[in-house]
Enzyme design. Structure first.
Site, PDB file in Angstrom:
ATOM      1  N   ASP A 117     -19.941   1.646  -3.295  1.00 13.35           N
ATOM      2  CA  ASP A 117     -19.045   0.917  -4.184  1.00 13.35           C
ATOM      3  C   ASP A 117     -18.807  -0.478  -3.625  1.00 13.35           C
ATOM      4  OD1 ASP A 117     -17.457   0.637  -6.457  1.00 13.35           O
ATOM      5  OD2 ASP A 117     -15.629   1.186  -5.382  1.00 13.35           O
ATOM      6  N   HIS A 124     -10.342  -9.903  -9.263  1.00 13.24           N
ATOM      7  CA  HIS A 124      -9.743  -8.691  -8.703  1.00 13.24           C
ATOM      8  C   HIS A 124      -9.400  -8.885  -7.231  1.00 13.24           C
ATOM      9  CE1 HIS A 124      -8.967  -4.505  -7.771  1.00 13.24           C
ATOM     10  NE2 HIS A 124      -9.941  -4.522  -6.872  1.00 13.24           N
ATOM     11  N   ARG A 133      -1.128  -9.588   0.456  1.00 10.32           N
ATOM     12  CA  ARG A 133      -0.957 -10.667   1.432  1.00 10.32           C
ATOM     13  C   ARG A 133      -0.332 -11.878   0.730  1.00 10.32           C
ATOM     14  NH1 ARG A 133      -6.033  -8.820   1.857  1.00 10.32           N
ATOM     15  NH2 ARG A 133      -6.926 -10.688   0.888  1.00 10.32           N
ATOM     16  N   GLU A 191     -10.235   2.314 -11.663  1.00  7.43           N
ATOM     17  CA  GLU A 191     -10.958   1.067 -11.468  1.00  7.43           C
ATOM     18  C   GLU A 191     -12.073   1.015 -12.495  1.00  7.43           C
ATOM     19  OE1 GLU A 191     -10.174   0.027  -6.776  1.00  7.43           O
ATOM     20  OE2 GLU A 191     -12.141   0.802  -7.346  1.00  7.43           O
ATOM     21  N   GLU A 193     -15.318  -0.068 -13.795  1.00  5.27           N
ATOM     22  CA  GLU A 193     -16.509  -0.579 -13.124  1.00  5.27           C
ATOM     23  C   GLU A 193     -17.758  -0.313 -13.965  1.00  5.27           C
ATOM     24  OE1 GLU A 193     -17.067   0.274  -9.024  1.00  5.27           O
ATOM     25  OE2 GLU A 193     -14.939   0.620  -8.613  1.00  5.27           O
ATOM     26  N   ASP A 225     -13.807   4.513 -10.947  1.00  6.31           N
ATOM     27  CA  ASP A 225     -13.632   4.936  -9.560  1.00  6.31           C
ATOM     28  C   ASP A 225     -12.141   5.179  -9.323  1.00  6.31           C
ATOM     29  OD1 ASP A 225     -14.808   5.599  -7.103  1.00  6.31           O
ATOM     30  OD2 ASP A 225     -14.253   3.671  -6.252  1.00  6.31           O
ATOM     31  N   ARG A 229      -3.735   4.786  -4.487  1.00  5.88           N
ATOM     32  CA  ARG A 229      -3.360   3.562  -3.777  1.00  5.88           C
ATOM     33  C   ARG A 229      -2.446   3.826  -2.585  1.00  5.88           C
ATOM     34  NH1 ARG A 229      -7.305   0.275  -5.508  1.00  5.88           N
ATOM     35  NH2 ARG A 229      -7.285   0.004  -7.769  1.00  5.88           N
ATOM     36  N   GLN A 232      -4.583   5.224   0.169  1.00  4.19           N
ATOM     37  CA  GLN A 232      -5.462   4.146   0.645  1.00  4.19           C
ATOM     38  C   GLN A 232      -4.719   3.192   1.572  1.00  4.19           C
ATOM     39  OE1 GLN A 232      -7.287   1.985  -2.562  1.00  4.19           O
ATOM     40  NE2 GLN A 232      -8.367   0.564  -1.218  1.00  4.19           N
ATOM     41  N   LYS A 245     -10.466   7.539  -2.159  1.00  6.58           N
ATOM     42  CA  LYS A 245     -11.526   7.263  -3.120  1.00  6.58           C
ATOM     43  C   LYS A 245     -12.474   8.442  -3.320  1.00  6.58           C
ATOM     44  CE  LYS A 245     -11.044   2.643  -3.690  1.00  6.58           C
ATOM     45  NZ  LYS A 245     -11.114   1.906  -4.964  1.00  6.58           N
ATOM     46  N   THR A 249     -15.251  10.233  -8.830  1.00  2.63           N
ATOM     47  CA  THR A 249     -15.769   9.037  -9.484  1.00  2.63           C
ATOM     48  C   THR A 249     -16.406   9.494 -10.784  1.00  2.63           C
ATOM     49  OG1 THR A 249     -16.228   7.936  -7.376  1.00  2.63           O
ATOM     50  CG2 THR A 249     -17.371   7.101  -9.319  1.00  2.63           C
ATOM     51  N   GLU A 352      -3.320  -4.103 -10.577  1.00  2.00           N
ATOM     52  CA  GLU A 352      -3.178  -5.479 -11.036  1.00  2.00           C
ATOM     53  C   GLU A 352      -2.333  -5.584 -12.298  1.00  2.00           C
ATOM     54  OE1 GLU A 352      -7.273  -7.554 -10.708  1.00  2.00           O
ATOM     55  OE2 GLU A 352      -7.658  -5.393 -10.769  1.00  2.00           O
TER      56      GLU A 352
END
Length: 403
Positions: A117, A124, A133, A191, A193, A225, A229, A232, A245, A249, A352
């Site tokens: 992946d 993103h 951050r 996600e 994808e 995917d 969170r 993770q 993860k 999938t 997001e």
């Protein structure tokens, strides 16, 4: 004959013909099929009935033999299928081999060898950087514009569309918690994808250059995917995602051959940093794809990510994945990474869309920050096709079950 009389502009017309694997009611026998409108054609049965030399490839329970056959054979098989479904002289022969999609069971179309992946959307990556951050001068990490970031996933938990996904459990620890706790994820995410399916393998020790992308990659499919969170956030330093993860999938039951997407090829976004020679695509054919994705939660569209905005192309990802000498195997699958565009309604994850839960989505059935048990997520997409037609991509859908 009704199955051949498709509505004008049907996105699954003869210009498309994605491949899948299906079985009939009461039968465990799986075989290769191609989608035509809302029907599936028994490709192996058609090949036998019409004397095709490729019948042996199309009567298998998986796409892998066809994937391994190579680009010349892929084109020959596609050309034959297109002729069969468009030439009325074949329709009487093919009619008994066309089955309504509602009457068949669709299976994982290929045996997944390895799964990788990537993290190829600048939008993103910048959004994730701003969330985690917020005080950083640049929300992109220093390496991001120099190489396609990726990690090795778990091939054994790739599942076909329609498979329920059990909420994963694991360790999680909020920054203010004194110690980690164990339990079901409370921040289960998706996600949006695109997955790329490798056909022709490569020799270990020999990198695959950009120019050889279409000689190795057979086609693409939509991919979700699923991501936990909270798990993770606690586990990913220093080696990256693991249990957050690896639990599931989801991929579409239909693989669209690259040849069906020639009209959708576009140039990627302008490069802002010079690339090393093995990634430099300035003199190659356009390797981006104009895919228009929709993400629906319980039937309500929450996002429309544009794949054309992806900074790194699938060709660059393949080149990077093998530049160290790692070999390709038939059935390798690699994901593009979350597809997100510049606008808020183009974000490809709940991370997001809700800004990590700060801004809940307002849906007809209530507010959402992350996924709840019983939620159904469906990805669909289309691409520009020949003569103004649309090429439909098979949807990928999954329902969340309590863990």
């Amino acid at each position: 004959m009704a199955p051949f009389d498709l509505p004008e502009g049907d996105p699954f017309g003869p210009h498309n013909l994605p491949y899948g694997v299906f079985s009939l009611p009461g039968s465990e026998q799986r075989t290769v099929g191609v989608r035509l409108g809302d029907h599936v054609l028994d490709a192996g049965g058609a090949a036998r009935a019409l004397g095709s030399p490729h019948a042996a490839l199309l009567t298998r329970p998986t796409l892998n033999p066809l994937l391994a056959a190579g680009r010349t054979t892929w084109s020959q098989v596609r050309s034959s299928l297109t002729e069969w479904v468009t030439d009325p002289s074949h329709h009487e022969t093919l009619a008994p081999l066309l089955h309504p999609l509602s009457s068949v069971t669709l299976h994982l179309p290929f045996e997944v060898a390895d799964y990788v992946d990537f993290y190829a959307s600048e939008h993103h990556a910048r959004n994730a950087g701003a969330i985690f951050r917020p005080d950083a001068t640049d929300t992109l990490l220093p390496n991001w514009k120099h190489l396609p970031i990726g990690y090795h996933g778990r091939a054994g938990t790739v599942v076909v569309s329609g498979t329920d996904v059990v909420r994963p459990s694991g360790q999680r620890k909020a920054p203010t918690d004194p110690a980690p706790v164990f339990g079901p994820s409370t921040r289960l995410d998706i996600e949006a994808e695109v997955g790329f399916v490798v056909g022709v393998p490569s020799q270990q020790g020999r990198p695959v250059p950009l120019a050889d992308f279409r000689d190795h990659v057979f086609g693409l499919c939509l991919l979700n995917d699923w991501s936990a969170r909270d798990i993770q956030a606690w586990e990913y330093v220093p080696l990256g995602p693991f249990l957050a993860k690896s639990f599931a999938t989801s991929v579409s039951a239909w693989v669209t051959p690259l040849e069906a997407l020639d009209a959708a090829r576009v140039s990627p976004p302008e490069r802002t940093h010079p690339l090393l020679p093995y990634l430099d695509d300035t003199s190659t054919d356009p390797a981006g794809y104009d895919l228009r994705i929709s993400v629906a939660l319980n039937g309500h569209v929450i996002s429309e990510p544009p794949f054309s905005t992806m900074y790194w192309t699938a060709a660059q990802q393949l080149a990077h994945m093998t530049v160290n000498g790692a070999s390709l195997r038939t059935g390798d699958l690699y994901g593009s990474g979350t597809v997100s565009g510049p606008a808020e309604h183009q974000r490809g994850s709940l991370l997001e869309l809700t800004w990590n839960g700060r801004d809940p989505l307002e849906l007809p059935d209530g507010k959402r920050t992350y996924l709840e048990d019983g939620d159904v997520v469906t990805l669909s997409a289309w691409a520009p096709g020949p003569d103004g037609l649309r090429v439909g991509l098979g949807e990928v859908s999954g329902r969340v079950l309590a863990g």
